[in-house]
Design a protein around this motif. Structure first.
Motif, PDB file in Angstrom:
ATOM      1  N   GLY A   1      48.636 -28.940 121.294  1.00  0.00           N
ATOM      2  CA  GLY A   1      48.567 -28.951 119.841  1.00  0.00           C
ATOM      3  C   GLY A   1      49.418 -27.891 119.164  1.00  0.00           C
ATOM      4  O   GLY A   1      49.670 -27.972 117.973  1.00  0.00           O
TER       5      GLY A   1
ATOM      6  N   GLU B   1      53.538 -29.205 120.527  1.00  0.00           N
ATOM      7  CA  GLU B   1      53.909 -30.609 120.493  1.00  0.00           C
ATOM      8  C   GLU B   1      54.663 -30.911 119.214  1.00  0.00           C
ATOM      9  O   GLU B   1      54.363 -30.378 118.156  1.00  0.00           O
ATOM     10  CB  GLU B   1      52.660 -31.482 120.601  1.00  0.00           C
ATOM     11  CG  GLU B   1      51.970 -31.305 121.927  1.00  0.00           C
ATOM     12  CD  GLU B   1      50.607 -31.965 121.971  1.00  0.00           C
ATOM     13  OE1 GLU B   1      50.081 -32.351 120.921  1.00  0.00           O
ATOM     14  OE2 GLU B   1      50.077 -32.090 123.080  1.00  0.00           O
TER      15      GLU B   1
ATOM     16  N   THR C   1      56.271 -36.100 120.835  1.00  0.00           N
ATOM     17  CA  THR C   1      55.706 -35.837 122.161  1.00  0.00           C
ATOM     18  C   THR C   1      54.279 -35.324 122.045  1.00  0.00           C
ATOM     19  O   THR C   1      53.968 -34.496 121.192  1.00  0.00           O
ATOM     20  CB  THR C   1      56.546 -34.769 122.901  1.00  0.00           C
ATOM     21  OG1 THR C   1      57.918 -35.172 122.896  1.00  0.00           O
ATOM     22  CG2 THR C   1      56.090 -34.596 124.325  1.00  0.00           C
ATOM     23  N   THR C   2      53.419 -35.802 122.943  1.00  0.00           N
ATOM     24  CA  THR C   2      52.066 -35.274 123.067  1.00  0.00           C
ATOM     25  C   THR C   2      51.792 -35.023 124.549  1.00  0.00           C
ATOM     26  O   THR C   2      52.439 -35.601 125.420  1.00  0.00           O
ATOM     27  CB  THR C   2      51.000 -36.238 122.510  1.00  0.00           C
ATOM     28  OG1 THR C   2      51.080 -37.469 123.225  1.00  0.00           O
ATOM     29  CG2 THR C   2      51.189 -36.487 121.026  1.00  0.00           C
TER      30      THR C   2
END
Length: 80
Positions: A28, A31, A35-36
């Motif tokens: 979190g 990112e 993108t995660t």
């Protein structure tokens, strides 16, 4: 959508937990829009799942997370 997983095996569950806790703080925070990532651990195995909108973003995510794990591993070894 593109995805990849990084899997790291450690000698002990404690070592895996230390690395997972270290890199997991970045979820979190680093990112981007494309993108995660997700960090999970099962015993001595650490897994990072990366999802990206395109291959360029996937490559950047892979490089970022691999580097974070490398730094955490070096820090763990230095602390011993």
């Amino acid at each position: 959508m593109h995805d990849a997983e990084l899997v790291f095996d450690y000698d002990t569950p404690e070592a895996a937990a230390l690395i997972a806790d270290s890199v997991g703080q970045e979820i979190g925070e680093i990112e981007g829009d494309r993108t995660t990532a997700a960090v999970s651990r099962d015993g001595s195995r650490l897994r990072i799942d990366i999802d990206a909108d395109d291959l360029v973003a996937l490559r950047a995510g892979l490089n970022t997370w691999a580097t974070l794990v490398e730094v955490a591993e070096r820090s763990m070894k230095a602390g011993r």
